[in-house]
Design a protein around this motif. Structure first.
Motif, short mmCIF file in Angstrom:
data_model
loop_
_atom_site.label_atom_id
_atom_site.label_comp_id
_atom_site.label_asym_id
_atom_site.label_seq_id
_atom_site.Cartn_x
_atom_site.Cartn_y
_atom_site.Cartn_z
N ARG A 127 3.89 7.12 0.17
CA ARG A 127 2.43 7.20 0.12
C ARG A 127 1.87 7.73 1.43
NH1 ARG A 127 -2.01 8.61 -2.29
NH2 ARG A 127 -3.81 7.30 -1.83
N LEU A 128 2.51 7.38 2.54
CA LEU A 128 2.06 7.84 3.85
C LEU A 128 2.17 9.36 3.95
CD1 LEU A 128 1.05 6.97 6.67
CD2 LEU A 128 3.43 6.88 7.38
N HIS A 153 0.82 -1.21 0.00
CA HIS A 153 0.00 0.00 0.00
C HIS A 153 0.86 1.26 0.00
CE1 HIS A 153 -4.03 -1.79 0.46
NE2 HIS A 153 -3.40 -2.74 1.13
N ALA A 181 2.24 11.44 1.41
CA ALA A 181 1.29 12.03 0.48
C ALA A 181 -0.11 12.08 1.07
CB ALA A 181 1.28 11.22 -0.83
N LEU A 182 -0.50 11.02 1.76
CA LEU A 182 -1.82 11.00 2.40
C LEU A 182 -1.91 12.04 3.50
CD1 LEU A 182 -2.40 7.14 2.68
CD2 LEU A 182 -3.70 8.73 1.26
N ALA A 183 -0.83 12.16 4.28
CA ALA A 183 -0.82 13.14 5.36
C ALA A 183 -0.94 14.56 4.82
CB ALA A 183 0.46 12.98 6.19
N LEU A 233 2.86 2.32 2.30
CA LEU A 233 2.98 2.95 3.61
C LEU A 233 4.35 2.71 4.24
CD1 LEU A 233 -0.56 2.21 5.06
CD2 LEU A 233 0.22 4.20 3.76
N GLU A 257 -2.21 15.49 1.94
CA GLU A 257 -3.55 15.67 1.37
C GLU A 257 -4.57 15.92 2.46
OE1 GLU A 257 -6.69 13.28 -1.55
OE2 GLU A 257 -4.74 12.43 -1.10
N ALA A 258 -4.43 15.20 3.57
CA ALA A 258 -5.36 15.37 4.69
C ALA A 258 -5.24 16.77 5.28
CB ALA A 258 -5.09 14.32 5.76
#
Length: 252
Positions: free
Chosen positions: A62-63, A46, A65-67, A48, A69-70
């Motif tokens: 990816r982790l 995933h 990028a998600l952070a 991460l 974006e959030a």
């Protein structure tokens, strides 16, 4: 299933401290290496976590990028509004929420007082940056060079006899606010209006917004308003936890 998820999530803060090999992860989780490997492979799939050439694992792109974006999609006004309304219902006074943007401190939310005497502030309007409690909170969180640069380019209108007269006094006030974690405007903008405020912080501890409670002297004295400071700070802390996605520390 819940235990598996718990173990997998426990790997992330471990790797946040630096790369770790399979054995270190297994020991930290208290599981066999085969179990740790299965969890790491799933997280790797995933994006991460990432396996380096030396076979150690680190957090994956990816982790991050998600952070990011959030964070970009967080709306502090949306998160704070219900808490501001609740505070207003408890104390009855005007409640403001403000942010620092492009060298201005702007109100982004307001809940009106229940009393007949109303404040002229409005959403989207810049605040009096050298005296307002919310402005002091937002600027106090900046670095010392940033604070000094801002202080030196500001004008210092004497709205009242209690207004801060110059950059030196402003910087001294910001240092006090930074140390104590709250701010006041006791007749600095309008003789008859007093205000107390507290900061709202993000996950990194930086101030992302500031909230305040304001009231005229004909409704409450400055001393009476200051008794609401614990309530204001608790509200700001609650908003901060919700905004940053953290939970309050449990007391033993």
């Amino acid at each position: 299933m819940s235990q598996t998820v718990d173990r997998a999530l426990s790997i992330l803060p471990l790797l946040a401290q630096g790369p770790a090999d399979l054995g270190q992860v297994a020991i930290q989780l208290g599981v066999h290496k085969s179990t740790a490997l299965r969890l790491l492979r799933t997280l790797h799939e995933h994006g991460l976590v990432y396996r380096q050439e030396d076979q150690r694992y680190r957090l994956g792109a990816r982790l991050f990028a998600l952070a990011q974006e959030a964070v970009e999609n967080l709306d502090v006004r949306e998160i704070a509004h219900s808490h501001l309304v609740a505070l207003n219902e408890q104390c009855g006074h005007t409640v403001h929420l403000a942010v620092y943007e492009e060298n201005e401190v702007l109100y982004i939310d307001k809940v009106e007082s229940r009393y007949p005497v109303r404040m002229y502030s409005r959403i989207g309007k810049p605040v009096a940056i050298t005296v307002a409690a919310v402005a002091k909170l937002l600027l106090a969180d900046l670095t010392e060079p940033e604070r000094r640069a801002i202080a030196e380019r500001l004008d210092y209108p004497m709205y009242t006899s209690r207004s801060l007269p110059n950059a030196g006094a402003f910087l001294k006030e910001l240092a006090v606010v930074r140390e104590q974690g709250w701010a006041t405007d006791l007749g600095g903008h309008e003789e008859s209006i007093n205000c107390i405020g507290a900061p709202i912080r993000g996950a990194d501890g930086r101030v992302v917004a500031a909230m305040s409670v304001s009231a005229p002297n004909v409704v409450v004295t400055a001393e009476e308003l200051l008794t609401l400071l614990p309530l204001v700070r608790r509200t700001a802390d609650t908003i901060s936890r919700e905004y940053s996605g953290t939970t309050p520390t449990k007391k033993a």
